[in-house]
Design a protein around this motif. Structure first.
Motif, mmCIF file in Angstrom:
data_model
loop_
_atom_site.group_PDB
_atom_site.id
_atom_site.type_symbol
_atom_site.label_atom_id
_atom_site.label_comp_id
_atom_site.label_asym_id
_atom_site.label_seq_id
_atom_site.Cartn_x
_atom_site.Cartn_y
_atom_site.Cartn_z
ATOM 1 N N HIS A 95 42.498 18.314 -39.924
ATOM 2 C CA HIS A 95 41.105 18.302 -39.672
ATOM 3 C C HIS A 95 40.582 16.770 -40.389
ATOM 4 O O HIS A 95 39.344 16.707 -39.411
ATOM 5 C CB HIS A 95 41.325 18.871 -40.924
ATOM 6 N N TRP A 96 41.838 15.978 -40.807
ATOM 7 C CA TRP A 96 40.887 14.423 -40.198
ATOM 8 C C TRP A 96 40.943 13.656 -39.256
ATOM 9 O O TRP A 96 39.747 13.188 -38.885
ATOM 10 C CB TRP A 96 41.162 13.399 -41.561
ATOM 11 N N ASN A 97 41.584 14.304 -38.620
ATOM 12 C CA ASN A 97 41.852 13.532 -36.721
ATOM 13 C C ASN A 97 40.780 14.485 -36.309
ATOM 14 O O ASN A 97 39.654 13.333 -35.143
ATOM 15 C CB ASN A 97 43.459 13.655 -36.043
ATOM 16 N N GLU A 98 40.343 15.383 -36.273
ATOM 17 C CA GLU A 98 39.486 16.143 -35.701
ATOM 18 C C GLU A 98 37.904 15.662 -35.934
ATOM 19 O O GLU A 98 37.327 15.336 -35.139
ATOM 20 C CB GLU A 98 39.423 17.514 -36.097
ATOM 21 N N ILE A 99 37.483 15.835 -37.277
ATOM 22 C CA ILE A 99 36.954 14.966 -37.669
ATOM 23 C C ILE A 99 36.342 13.824 -36.856
ATOM 24 O O ILE A 99 35.012 13.525 -36.460
ATOM 25 C CB ILE A 99 36.522 15.363 -38.936
ATOM 26 N N ARG A 100 37.487 12.871 -37.509
ATOM 27 C CA ARG A 100 36.765 11.760 -37.278
ATOM 28 C C ARG A 100 36.934 11.278 -35.535
ATOM 29 O O ARG A 100 36.155 10.713 -35.206
ATOM 30 C CB ARG A 100 38.262 11.073 -37.252
ATOM 31 N N GLY A 112 30.736 2.050 -35.920
ATOM 32 C CA GLY A 112 31.115 3.280 -36.833
ATOM 33 C C GLY A 112 29.907 3.681 -38.081
ATOM 34 O O GLY A 112 29.983 4.595 -38.894
ATOM 35 N N TYR A 113 29.250 3.697 -36.764
ATOM 36 C CA TYR A 113 27.860 4.211 -37.319
ATOM 37 C C TYR A 113 27.354 5.018 -36.448
ATOM 38 O O TYR A 113 27.321 5.088 -35.427
ATOM 39 C CB TYR A 113 27.296 3.491 -38.431
ATOM 40 N N LEU A 114 26.194 6.470 -36.754
ATOM 41 C CA LEU A 114 25.333 7.013 -35.353
ATOM 42 C C LEU A 114 23.254 6.634 -36.112
ATOM 43 O O LEU A 114 23.357 6.601 -37.040
ATOM 44 C CB LEU A 114 25.306 7.864 -35.461
ATOM 45 N N THR A 115 22.969 6.286 -34.691
ATOM 46 C CA THR A 115 21.914 5.990 -35.385
ATOM 47 C C THR A 115 21.420 6.960 -35.340
ATOM 48 O O THR A 115 22.058 8.018 -34.537
ATOM 49 C CB THR A 115 20.581 4.545 -34.237
ATOM 50 N N LEU A 116 19.596 7.130 -35.695
ATOM 51 C CA LEU A 116 18.869 8.423 -35.420
ATOM 52 C C LEU A 116 19.345 9.283 -33.985
ATOM 53 O O LEU A 116 19.381 9.691 -33.518
ATOM 54 C CB LEU A 116 18.064 8.686 -35.931
ATOM 55 N N GLU A 117 18.988 7.602 -32.830
ATOM 56 C CA GLU A 117 18.813 8.206 -31.739
ATOM 57 C C GLU A 117 19.898 8.992 -30.755
ATOM 58 O O GLU A 117 20.759 9.748 -30.171
ATOM 59 C CB GLU A 117 18.491 7.232 -30.711
ATOM 60 N N ARG A 160 20.374 4.923 -40.275
ATOM 61 C CA ARG A 160 21.906 5.428 -39.268
ATOM 62 C C ARG A 160 22.474 5.719 -40.360
ATOM 63 O O ARG A 160 21.630 6.505 -40.995
ATOM 64 C CB ARG A 160 22.748 3.917 -40.092
ATOM 65 N N LEU A 161 24.048 7.912 -40.178
ATOM 66 C CA LEU A 161 24.530 7.865 -40.582
ATOM 67 C C LEU A 161 25.746 7.566 -40.718
ATOM 68 O O LEU A 161 26.635 6.722 -39.214
ATOM 69 C CB LEU A 161 24.819 9.415 -39.474
ATOM 70 N N ARG A 162 26.735 7.508 -41.433
ATOM 71 C CA ARG A 162 28.087 7.028 -41.083
ATOM 72 C C ARG A 162 28.729 7.651 -42.082
ATOM 73 O O ARG A 162 28.623 8.555 -43.062
ATOM 74 C CB ARG A 162 28.121 5.491 -42.727
ATOM 75 N N TRP A 163 29.853 7.848 -41.438
ATOM 76 C CA TRP A 163 31.207 8.765 -41.975
ATOM 77 C C TRP A 163 32.045 7.961 -43.171
ATOM 78 O O TRP A 163 32.602 7.008 -42.263
ATOM 79 C CB TRP A 163 31.771 9.380 -40.177
ATOM 80 N N SER A 164 32.468 8.917 -43.790
ATOM 81 C CA SER A 164 33.737 8.529 -44.723
ATOM 82 C C SER A 164 34.381 10.118 -44.669
ATOM 83 O O SER A 164 34.212 10.484 -44.479
ATOM 84 C CB SER A 164 33.533 7.837 -45.482
ATOM 85 N N CYS A 165 35.866 9.170 -45.225
ATOM 86 C CA CYS A 165 37.023 10.830 -45.383
ATOM 87 C C CYS A 165 38.096 9.769 -46.517
ATOM 88 O O CYS A 165 38.039 8.770 -45.709
ATOM 89 C CB CYS A 165 37.041 10.361 -43.954
ATOM 90 N N GLN A 166 37.903 10.938 -46.974
ATOM 91 C CA GLN A 166 38.823 10.601 -48.300
ATOM 92 C C GLN A 166 39.825 11.634 -48.267
ATOM 93 O O GLN A 166 39.292 12.532 -48.529
ATOM 94 C CB GLN A 166 38.465 10.138 -49.418
ATOM 95 N N LEU A 167 41.192 10.977 -48.207
ATOM 96 C CA LEU A 167 42.071 11.996 -48.696
ATOM 97 C C LEU A 167 42.335 12.417 -50.414
ATOM 98 O O LEU A 167 42.376 11.191 -51.237
ATOM 99 C CB LEU A 167 43.464 11.776 -48.696
#
Length: 167
Positions: A95-100, A112-117, A160-167
């Motif tokens: 799941h981590w790999n799929e989401i990333r 490493g982030y998404l702008t609104l556009e 911006r929208l940042r993604w992070s993932c923690q196990l």
């Protein structure tokens, strides 16, 4: 709200089953690490098994967590408990790999982030019928989901929208 997006966008639910050959491999690793055929894995046996299956030595916290799942009357991790732990670890990793992978596909500029556009463009591709208002609401919303020990966060701001993932 993010879950709603993924369901409306056609994202797959988090389900996964081990193949018979993978299950067999896990049983073989359990047997190989079960010194003296005692029927369970000690803490050290468990660490070796994780190294064999996942290629890294588990931390003290991870080993403590695995040992805490053991029946208090048992001396270690029984085969069924081990299989459950390994299945969950494998599921989390997938799941981590799929989401990333999904986030990276939307991050077309590799920032490493998404702008609104970026976000609007991505949702036009995967969910063209969603209203712009809904997309904006999600972009501005901070959401963390936790499933099987994996915490996925999409942290939004106005720009911006940042993604992070923690196990």
């Amino acid at each position: 709200m993010v879950a709603m997006f993924f369901s409306e966008a056609g994202a797959r639910p988090w389900t996964w089953e081990a193949s018979p050959s993978e299950h067999k491999k896990w049983v073989e690793v359990f047997k190989a690490c079960d010194e003296d055929n005692k029927g369970y894995l000690s803490r050290e046996d468990f660490k070796v098994a994780v190294i064999m299956l996942f290629g890294y030595k588990p931390s003290k916290i991870e080993a403590d967590f695995a040992m805490s799942s053991v029946n208090p009357n048992a001396s270690g991790i029984l085969l069924e408990e081990f299989l459950s732990i390994v299945r969950k670890k494998k599921e989390v990793r997938l799941h981590w790999n799929e989401i990333r992978h999904i986030f990276t596909a939307f991050d077309r500029h590799y920032r490493g982030y998404l702008t609104l556009e970026d976000f609007k463009t991505a949702f036009k591709q995967v969910a063209p019928k969603l209203s712009e208002r809904t997309v904006l609401d999600v972009f501005r919303h901070y959401q963390c989901k936790k499933k099987n020990g994996l915490q996925v966060c999409l942290q939004g701001s106005r720009s911006r929208l940042r993604w992070s993932c923690q196990l």
